[in-house]
Design a protein around this motif. Sequence first.
Motif, PDB file in Angstrom:
ATOM      1  N   PRO A 151       0.800  -1.228   0.000  1.00  0.00           N
ATOM      2  CA  PRO A 151       0.000   0.000   0.000  1.00  0.00           C
ATOM      3  C   PRO A 151       0.831   1.276   0.000  1.00  0.00           C
ATOM      4  CG  PRO A 151      -0.096  -1.087   2.142  1.00  0.00           C
ATOM      5  CD  PRO A 151       0.573  -2.038   1.202  1.00  0.00           C
ATOM      6  N   HIS A 152       2.093   1.203   0.408  1.00  0.00           N
ATOM      7  CA  HIS A 152       2.933   2.399   0.432  1.00  0.00           C
ATOM      8  C   HIS A 152       3.638   2.643  -0.906  1.00  0.00           C
ATOM      9  CE1 HIS A 152       2.202   2.885   4.681  1.00  0.00           C
ATOM     10  NE2 HIS A 152       2.612   1.640   4.919  1.00  0.00           N
ATOM     11  N   TRP A 153       3.509   1.744  -1.825  1.00  0.00           N
ATOM     12  CA  TRP A 153       4.097   1.951  -3.147  1.00  0.00           C
ATOM     13  C   TRP A 153       3.176   2.824  -4.006  1.00  0.00           C
ATOM     14  CZ3 TRP A 153       6.653  -3.157  -5.296  1.00  0.00           C
ATOM     15  CH2 TRP A 153       7.654  -3.573  -4.399  1.00  0.00           C
ATOM     16  N   PRO A 154       3.729   3.573  -4.950  1.00  0.00           N
ATOM     17  CA  PRO A 154       2.904   4.414  -5.841  1.00  0.00           C
ATOM     18  C   PRO A 154       2.229   3.569  -6.922  1.00  0.00           C
ATOM     19  CG  PRO A 154       5.220   4.650  -6.414  1.00  0.00           C
ATOM     20  CD  PRO A 154       5.177   3.783  -5.182  1.00  0.00           C
ATOM     21  N   GLY A 155       1.120   2.948  -6.558  1.00  0.00           N
ATOM     22  CA  GLY A 155       0.468   2.005  -7.467  1.00  0.00           C
ATOM     23  C   GLY A 155       0.035   2.620  -8.783  1.00  0.00           C
ATOM     24  N   LEU A 156      -0.454   3.856  -8.766  1.00  0.00           N
ATOM     25  CA  LEU A 156      -0.910   4.479 -10.013  1.00  0.00           C
ATOM     26  C   LEU A 156       0.247   4.662 -10.988  1.00  0.00           C
ATOM     27  CD1 LEU A 156      -3.399   7.210  -8.689  1.00  0.00           C
ATOM     28  CD2 LEU A 156      -3.887   4.882  -9.448  1.00  0.00           C
ATOM     29  N   LEU A 157       1.369   5.188 -10.483  1.00  0.00           N
ATOM     30  CA  LEU A 157       2.515   5.419 -11.360  1.00  0.00           C
ATOM     31  C   LEU A 157       3.095   4.095 -11.854  1.00  0.00           C
ATOM     32  CD1 LEU A 157       4.302   7.610 -12.571  1.00  0.00           C
ATOM     33  CD2 LEU A 157       5.832   7.339 -10.619  1.00  0.00           C
ATOM     34  N   ILE A 158       3.138   3.085 -11.000  1.00  0.00           N
ATOM     35  CA  ILE A 158       3.643   1.765 -11.413  1.00  0.00           C
ATOM     36  C   ILE A 158       2.752   1.195 -12.512  1.00  0.00           C
ATOM     37  CG2 ILE A 158       3.974  -0.620 -10.649  1.00  0.00           C
ATOM     38  CD1 ILE A 158       4.779   0.505  -7.917  1.00  0.00           C
ATOM     39  N   ALA A 159       1.440   1.322 -12.358  1.00  0.00           N
ATOM     40  CA  ALA A 159       0.513   0.805 -13.364  1.00  0.00           C
ATOM     41  C   ALA A 159       0.697   1.524 -14.693  1.00  0.00           C
ATOM     42  CB  ALA A 159      -0.931   0.963 -12.871  1.00  0.00           C
ATOM     43  N   VAL A 160       0.870   2.843 -14.638  1.00  0.00           N
ATOM     44  CA  VAL A 160       1.065   3.607 -15.877  1.00  0.00           C
ATOM     45  C   VAL A 160       2.366   3.196 -16.558  1.00  0.00           C
ATOM     46  CG1 VAL A 160       1.534   5.912 -16.781  1.00  0.00           C
ATOM     47  CG2 VAL A 160      -0.355   5.572 -15.170  1.00  0.00           C
ATOM     48  N   ALA A 161       3.427   3.059 -15.776  1.00  0.00           N
ATOM     49  CA  ALA A 161       4.729   2.695 -16.361  1.00  0.00           C
ATOM     50  C   ALA A 161       4.691   1.288 -16.959  1.00  0.00           C
ATOM     51  CB  ALA A 161       5.814   2.792 -15.286  1.00  0.00           C
ATOM     52  N   LEU A 162       4.137   0.334 -16.223  1.00  0.00           N
ATOM     53  CA  LEU A 162       4.079  -1.043 -16.728  1.00  0.00           C
ATOM     54  C   LEU A 162       3.112  -1.162 -17.906  1.00  0.00           C
ATOM     55  CD1 LEU A 162       4.153  -3.152 -13.423  1.00  0.00           C
ATOM     56  CD2 LEU A 162       6.026  -2.652 -15.018  1.00  0.00           C
ATOM     57  N   GLY A 163       2.017  -0.402 -17.858  1.00  0.00           N
ATOM     58  CA  GLY A 163       1.085  -0.414 -18.983  1.00  0.00           C
ATOM     59  C   GLY A 163       1.731   0.106 -20.251  1.00  0.00           C
ATOM     60  N   ALA A 164       2.497   1.199 -20.120  1.00  0.00           N
ATOM     61  CA  ALA A 164       3.207   1.742 -21.289  1.00  0.00           C
ATOM     62  C   ALA A 164       4.266   0.763 -21.781  1.00  0.00           C
ATOM     63  CB  ALA A 164       3.854   3.072 -20.913  1.00  0.00           C
ATOM     64  N   LEU A 165       4.969   0.124 -20.842  1.00  0.00           N
ATOM     65  CA  LEU A 165       6.002  -0.847 -21.230  1.00  0.00           C
ATOM     66  C   LEU A 165       5.388  -2.045 -21.941  1.00  0.00           C
ATOM     67  CD1 LEU A 165       9.028  -1.452 -21.020  1.00  0.00           C
ATOM     68  CD2 LEU A 165       8.559  -2.634 -18.857  1.00  0.00           C
ATOM     69  N   LEU A 166       4.228  -2.507 -21.443  1.00  0.00           N
ATOM     70  CA  LEU A 166       3.545  -3.635 -22.071  1.00  0.00           C
ATOM     71  C   LEU A 166       3.108  -3.298 -23.496  1.00  0.00           C
ATOM     72  CD1 LEU A 166       2.201  -6.465 -21.826  1.00  0.00           C
ATOM     73  CD2 LEU A 166       0.166  -5.272 -20.962  1.00  0.00           C
ATOM     74  N   ALA A 167       2.479  -2.146 -23.651  1.00  0.00           N
ATOM     75  CA  ALA A 167       1.980  -1.753 -24.971  1.00  0.00           C
ATOM     76  C   ALA A 167       3.131  -1.538 -25.954  1.00  0.00           C
ATOM     77  CB  ALA A 167       1.142  -0.476 -24.851  1.00  0.00           C
ATOM     78  N   TRP A 168       4.221  -0.912 -25.481  1.00  0.00           N
ATOM     79  CA  TRP A 168       5.356  -0.648 -26.365  1.00  0.00           C
ATOM     80  C   TRP A 168       6.124  -1.936 -26.663  1.00  0.00           C
ATOM     81  CZ3 TRP A 168      10.657  -1.162 -25.111  1.00  0.00           C
ATOM     82  CH2 TRP A 168      11.534  -0.693 -26.089  1.00  0.00           C
ATOM     83  N   GLY A 169       6.374  -2.743 -25.636  1.00  0.00           N
ATOM     84  CA  GLY A 169       7.179  -3.948 -25.823  1.00  0.00           C
ATOM     85  C   GLY A 169       6.509  -4.967 -26.716  1.00  0.00           C
ATOM     86  N   MET A 170       5.179  -5.067 -26.652  1.00  0.00           N
ATOM     87  CA  MET A 170       4.461  -6.041 -27.463  1.00  0.00           C
ATOM     88  C   MET A 170       3.853  -5.419 -28.716  1.00  0.00           C
ATOM     89  SD  MET A 170       2.582  -8.347 -24.517  1.00  0.00           S
ATOM     90  CE  MET A 170       2.158  -9.584 -25.738  1.00  0.00           C
ATOM     91  N   ALA A 171       4.154  -4.138 -28.941  1.00  0.00           N
ATOM     92  CA  ALA A 171       3.642  -3.414 -30.115  1.00  0.00           C
ATOM     93  C   ALA A 171       2.132  -3.592 -30.264  1.00  0.00           C
ATOM     94  CB  ALA A 171       4.371  -3.889 -31.377  1.00  0.00           C
ATOM     95  N   LEU A 172       1.418  -3.407 -29.158  1.00  0.00           N
ATOM     96  CA  LEU A 172      -0.035  -3.587 -29.169  1.00  0.00           C
ATOM     97  C   LEU A 172      -0.717  -2.432 -29.906  1.00  0.00           C
ATOM     98  CD1 LEU A 172      -0.599  -4.776 -25.477  1.00  0.00           C
ATOM     99  CD2 LEU A 172      -0.457  -6.179 -27.556  1.00  0.00           C
ATOM    100  N   PRO A 173      -1.751  -2.734 -30.664  1.00  0.00           N
ATOM    101  CA  PRO A 173      -2.452  -1.682 -31.412  1.00  0.00           C
ATOM    102  C   PRO A 173      -3.457  -0.936 -30.520  1.00  0.00           C
ATOM    103  CG  PRO A 173      -3.432  -3.807 -31.901  1.00  0.00           C
ATOM    104  CD  PRO A 173      -2.272  -4.088 -30.996  1.00  0.00           C
ATOM    105  N   VAL A 174      -2.937  -0.112 -29.610  1.00  0.00           N
ATOM    106  CA  VAL A 174      -3.794   0.659 -28.708  1.00  0.00           C
ATOM    107  C   VAL A 174      -3.470   2.148 -28.845  1.00  0.00           C
ATOM    108  CG1 VAL A 174      -4.058  -1.216 -27.040  1.00  0.00           C
ATOM    109  CG2 VAL A 174      -2.150   0.380 -26.801  1.00  0.00           C
ATOM    110  N   GLU A 175      -4.469   2.975 -28.540  1.00  0.00           N
ATOM    111  CA  GLU A 175      -4.253   4.419 -28.579  1.00  0.00           C
ATOM    112  C   GLU A 175      -3.391   4.847 -27.399  1.00  0.00           C
ATOM    113  OE1 GLU A 175      -7.098   7.580 -30.400  1.00  0.00           O
ATOM    114  OE2 GLU A 175      -8.293   6.267 -29.117  1.00  0.00           O
ATOM    115  N   THR A 176      -2.489   5.779 -27.663  1.00  0.00           N
ATOM    116  CA  THR A 176      -1.622   6.320 -26.619  1.00  0.00           C
ATOM    117  C   THR A 176      -1.747   7.846 -26.592  1.00  0.00           C
ATOM    118  OG1 THR A 176       0.261   6.543 -28.117  1.00  0.00           O
ATOM    119  CG2 THR A 176       0.015   4.434 -26.942  1.00  0.00           C
ATOM    120  N   ILE A 177      -1.095   8.448 -25.629  1.00  0.00           N
ATOM    121  CA  ILE A 177      -1.085   9.919 -25.578  1.00  0.00           C
ATOM    122  C   ILE A 177      -0.463  10.480 -26.849  1.00  0.00           C
ATOM    123  CG2 ILE A 177       0.030  11.874 -24.428  1.00  0.00           C
ATOM    124  CD1 ILE A 177      -0.425  10.527 -21.780  1.00  0.00           C
TER     125      ILE A 177
END
Length: 585
Positions: free
Chosen positions: A207-233
């Motif tokens: 609970p003391h970890w920054p869950g929102l920022l971790i989720a955003v970073a891992l989500g971006a890494l997942l989409a970029w690493g797997m070249a997923l066809p999703v909309e980004t900023i």
Amino acid sequence: MTAQLGTPSFVELFTPKLVTVLRERYRAADFKADFVAGLTVAIVALPLSMAIAIASGVPPERGLYTAIVGGFIVSALGGSRFQIGGPAGAFIVLVLATVQQFGLEGLILATLISGVMLMAIGFLRLGTFIKYIPYPVTVGFTAGIAVIIFSGEIRDLLGLQIEGQEPGPLVEKLGVLYAALPSVNASAVAVALFSLAVILLTRKYKPHWPGLLIAVALGALLAWGMALPVETIGSRFGGIPQAFPMPMLPTLSVGKVLEVLPSAVSFALLGSIESLLSAVVADSMTGRRHRSNCELVAQGVANIGSALFGGFCVTGTIARTATNVRAGGRTPIAGMTHSVLLLGFMLIAAPLMSYIPLATLAAVLAVVAWNMAEKHEFANLLRASWSDAVVLMSTFLLVIFRDLTEGIVVGFSISALVFLHRMAQSVKVERPMVEEDAADGASARVPYEGKLAVDRDIAIYRISGAFFFGAAASVSAVLERIGQSPRAYVIDLSEVFELDSTAAATIASLAQRAERQGASVRISGASVAVRRILLGQGARPPLVIYETSLTDAVAAARAELGHSPAPEMQPQDVSAPSAEGHASP
């Protein structure tokens, strides 16, 4: 001019808490604690500010501008030690509607005007009255906003393709989303579910970890690493500018100001409520006290500053403020540090933010909406009483299906009517009775016990409580319903703590009728304030005679009638107006 004893001066009321803490010898240990708290809040605010901006229909960098400029000013000038300012989820509905109707330029102008209004509200010391918004209203509109926020994220959570602009009204929006279901993007759904899982698992196990920022970073890494066809900023907005804008005034004209004025009023109303609620939450967590009117002035300056730099509405944010407190923030410098760090993150990491999937940011806001809904409080209010349930559901449904401001106004109005009804019922009218009055068997009331017998020629009443327009009709009905024609009236107001002009006019009217009947009227125990209002409505000598106590009034009435003196009397409650205005046993 010096302030009266116990009354804060103007300077004391509007001195920022930053000045107060600096006078208390700010130390290196304090700065260390504030820096850690500011860093923690900045990590939370970074993805949240962009997500709120996107949901509000504006580019993500506008949310960062709002958090940087507005957040810094709120902390520097505010009346709370712990308040964190920035864009808030509660504003998404209003901001989106303003952008759709007037464009980004109109939104910035409305934000600027709302800042001026907030400053005026603060300097006029109206912050105290804003605290009177009933709890069922705040829970109702917060839950309604949560529903609307979540409905606005369905498109990005599912990766739906919609032609044209997504409708604002909920019913129309759901219809368009349902029609677009065949275009569901499985990759977007997977990224959204992955991000939700990261947030929820982090919250549960770390609970003391920054869950929102971790989720955003891992989500971006997942989409970029797997070249997923999703909309980004980057794909929708072209990325985040790696620079900070210069201040600029929006286009000003009388016509434009009048157009956006309703939106500005809504921003000011909601902003004042949200900021003071957030400050109260911080007070309850820390045992400190904020300066409400100073806080509103700071919110006003922050909105003006945000508008000058291209941002939108700023308010106190409950979640980020609570995060600041839990992270050990001690002074407003924590909030100022959070804004400076956000600026650094934007200038350094702007290129990387382009890879953030919109499905991830939608997942972040879905969690925010779930937390905003206040489900436990909502259920408790539904069970509490029929009046609380009516206020809650009226506000909730109007916010969802009509308008946020309309929901607040209607909910507050219903609450006020319920309160007036309850206050009117609480007013008591006591009348002593002689033994002969109860001898006919028409009444089961017990005559006064004690050494005194009450004179049948003197009608004595004691009114207690808040005697105001809501209770005037009921009290008047009781005063008029006298089984005989007394030769003197004694009305004891020693237990009336509040009296308005309508109630005073009721007393004056009784005195005028008594005069036509040849009877006198005496009022006992009236305070200076109560007597002043009575005199103002015509209840003045010789029509009405004022006595210090009930005993003196009864003695004077008996002497006037030529009756022998009687011992002191101690009345008891034998009659009170019911909801229908009749005396109840």
